[in-house]
Design a protein around this motif. Structure first.
Motif, PDB file in Angstrom:
ATOM      1  N   TRP A   9       0.838  -1.209   0.000  1.00 13.93           N
ATOM      2  CA  TRP A   9       0.000   0.000   0.000  1.00 13.93           C
ATOM      3  C   TRP A   9       0.867   1.250   0.000  1.00 13.93           C
ATOM      4  O   TRP A   9       0.654   2.169  -0.800  1.00 13.93           O
ATOM      5  N   PHE A  10       1.847   1.295   0.889  1.00 14.87           N
ATOM      6  CA  PHE A  10       2.687   2.488   0.987  1.00 14.87           C
ATOM      7  C   PHE A  10       3.582   2.642  -0.247  1.00 14.87           C
ATOM      8  O   PHE A  10       3.850   3.771  -0.694  1.00 14.87           O
ATOM      9  N   LEU A  11       4.047   1.535  -0.796  1.00 21.80           N
ATOM     10  CA  LEU A  11       4.847   1.613  -2.019  1.00 21.80           C
ATOM     11  C   LEU A  11       4.026   2.212  -3.150  1.00 21.80           C
ATOM     12  O   LEU A  11       4.507   3.063  -3.910  1.00 21.80           O
ATOM     13  N   TYR A  12       2.765   1.777  -3.257  1.00 19.77           N
ATOM     14  CA  TYR A  12       1.911   2.336  -4.308  1.00 19.77           C
ATOM     15  C   TYR A  12       1.587   3.801  -4.020  1.00 19.77           C
ATOM     16  O   TYR A  12       1.595   4.638  -4.929  1.00 19.77           O
ATOM     17  N   PHE A  13       1.296   4.113  -2.750  1.00 17.21           N
ATOM     18  CA  PHE A  13       0.937   5.490  -2.376  1.00 17.21           C
ATOM     19  C   PHE A  13       2.004   6.474  -2.844  1.00 17.21           C
ATOM     20  O   PHE A  13       1.717   7.454  -3.535  1.00 17.21           O
ATOM     21  N   PHE A  14       3.261   6.211  -2.454  1.00 14.20           N
ATOM     22  CA  PHE A  14       4.341   7.139  -2.805  1.00 14.20           C
ATOM     23  C   PHE A  14       4.765   6.987  -4.268  1.00 14.20           C
ATOM     24  O   PHE A  14       5.119   7.968  -4.925  1.00 14.20           O
ATOM     25  N   PRO A 111       4.524  16.876   1.542  1.00  9.22           N
ATOM     26  CA  PRO A 111       4.949  17.122   0.159  1.00  9.22           C
ATOM     27  C   PRO A 111       4.059  16.401  -0.856  1.00  9.22           C
ATOM     28  O   PRO A 111       3.589  15.284  -0.592  1.00  9.22           O
ATOM     29  N   LEU A 112       3.835  17.028  -1.971  1.00 10.08           N
ATOM     30  CA  LEU A 112       3.060  16.506  -3.095  1.00 10.08           C
ATOM     31  C   LEU A 112       1.580  16.362  -2.755  1.00 10.08           C
ATOM     32  O   LEU A 112       0.716  16.840  -3.496  1.00 10.08           O
ATOM     33  N   VAL A 113       1.253  15.699  -1.657  1.00 11.18           N
ATOM     34  CA  VAL A 113      -0.150  15.557  -1.267  1.00 11.18           C
ATOM     35  C   VAL A 113      -0.791  16.927  -1.108  1.00 11.18           C
ATOM     36  O   VAL A 113      -1.917  17.170  -1.563  1.00 11.18           O
ATOM     37  N   SER A 114      -0.074  17.850  -0.470  1.00 10.72           N
ATOM     38  CA  SER A 114      -0.620  19.190  -0.252  1.00 10.72           C
ATOM     39  C   SER A 114      -0.864  19.915  -1.578  1.00 10.72           C
ATOM     40  O   SER A 114      -1.820  20.689  -1.700  1.00 10.72           O
ATOM     41  N   THR A 115      -0.017  19.658  -2.573  1.00  9.15           N
ATOM     42  CA  THR A 115      -0.218  20.293  -3.885  1.00  9.15           C
ATOM     43  C   THR A 115      -1.495  19.801  -4.534  1.00  9.15           C
ATOM     44  O   THR A 115      -2.276  20.591  -5.083  1.00  9.15           O
ATOM     45  N   TRP A 116      -1.726  18.485  -4.472  1.00  4.45           N
ATOM     46  CA  TRP A 116      -2.975  17.935  -5.010  1.00  4.45           C
ATOM     47  C   TRP A 116      -4.170  18.529  -4.264  1.00  4.45           C
ATOM     48  O   TRP A 116      -5.201  18.862  -4.871  1.00  4.45           O
TER      49      TRP A 116
END
Length: 243
Positions: A9-14, A111-116
Motif C-alpha cells: 500500500w505504501f509503495l503504491y501510495f508514494f 509534500p506533493l499531497v498538499s499540492t494535489w
C-alpha cells in the motif's frame, strides 16, 4: 499478510505520487493560466483512480446508498462522521467528482499531497489562529460559489472506532454563510480497514449512506445552533440501521 499488504500500500501510495508528477504539474499550469476545465479534467480522472486503487490494495469493499440525494445543479457541504483516514478516499471516490475538503493546517506540510489538495481547492484551517480560520471560511464560500462541493468532518478528529464524537458547530458556518444545503453522510466501518489493526491494512467492508439534504438558507439562529446535534443524530441512526 497484513504487513505485506501495508508495505505494498505504501509503495503504491508514494510511487503513484511520483508517477503522477507530470499530471500534477500540468494541472497546476492549467490552474495558473485560468484553465479551470483543463485542471478539473486531470483531477476528476486521476484522483479517484489513485485513491480507488489504494482502497483495493487494502481490501476495502464499499456499499454506497442514497446517491440520489446529491443535487446535481448546486453546490453542497457534505457533513460526514470521521472514523478513519480512509474517509478521505471514500468521499473522493464515491461522492461524484472529487470535492474540496476542509483540512487541518498541518496537512499543508505533506509534500506533493498538499499540492494535489490545493489543486482541489481544499481549505486549510488553523484552529489556533481565529483570524486565519475566518479567512479560510471566506475561501470556502468562494469555492461553493464556483459550484464546487465541500466535505467537512465536524468531529475534528478520527474516532478510530464506531463511537461518534461531538459534532463541532464551526464548520457548519461554511454552509450557513454561503446559504447552501448540507448533505449528511454516514460512514460505517472504515476504521476496521486500518485503525482497528494497529495501522496495518486489513480487508473490510464499508457502508456509506448519503442522507437527504437539509436547506440552510432560511434557518434562524436557534435552528442553526441545533443543527450540528440534529445532523449527528441522523448519521448515528443511519449507522445503526446497518447493524
Amino acid at each position: 499478510m497484513a504487513l505485506l499488504r501495508t508495505i505494498v500500500w505504501f509503495l503504491y501510495f508514494f510511487g503513484a505520487l511520483i508517477v503522477l508528477l507530470p499530471k500534477m504539474y500540468k494541472a497546476k499550469k492549467c490552474k495558473q493560466a485560468g484553465d479551470d476545465a483543463g485542471c478539473r479534467a486531470i483531477l476528476d480522472h486521476y484522483v479517484p483512480k489513485w485513491m480507488g486503487t489504494l482502497m483495493r490494495i487494502a481490501g476495502c469493499t464499499v456499499t454506497v446508498n442514497g446517491l440520489e440525494n446529491i443535487p446535481k445543479d448546486r453546490a453542497v457541504v457534505f457533513v460526514a462522521n470521521h472514523q478513519s483516514d480512509y474517509d478521505v478516499p471514500l468521499t473522493m471516490v464515491y461522492l461524484g467528482k472529487p470535492p474540496a475538503m476542509v483540512a487541518k493546517i498541518e496537512t499543508r506540510r505533506i509534500p506533493l499531497v498538499s499540492t494535489w489538495m490545493e489543486l482541489l481547492d481544499c481549505i486549510f484551517i488553523d484552529r489556533e489562529n481565529p483570524r486565519q480560520a475566518i479567512t479560510a471560511m471566506k475561501e470556502a464560500g468562494k469555492t461553493l460559489e464556483a459550484g464546487r462541493n465541500i466535505v467537512v468532518f465536524p468531529e475534528g478528529h478520527r474516532s478510530k472506532c464506531d463511537t461518534m464524537q461531538e459534532f463541532k458547530s464551526g464548520v457548519f458556518k461554511i454552509a450557513f454563510s454561503a446559504g447552501v444545503p448540507i448533505v449528511p453522510v454516514a460512514i460505517d466501518g472504515s476504521y476496521k480497514i486500518m485503525e482497528a489493526n494497529h495501522n496495518l491494512m486489513c480487508p473490510g467492508h464499508v457502508t456509506m449512506t448519503v442522507l437527504p439534504m437539509i436547506e440552510t438558507a432560511q434557518l434562524d439562529r436557534t435552528a442553526q445552533r441545533a443543527l450540528p446535534a440534529q445532523v449527528a443524530a441522523m448519521i448515528a441512526e443511519a449507522k445503526d440501521k446497518n447493524k
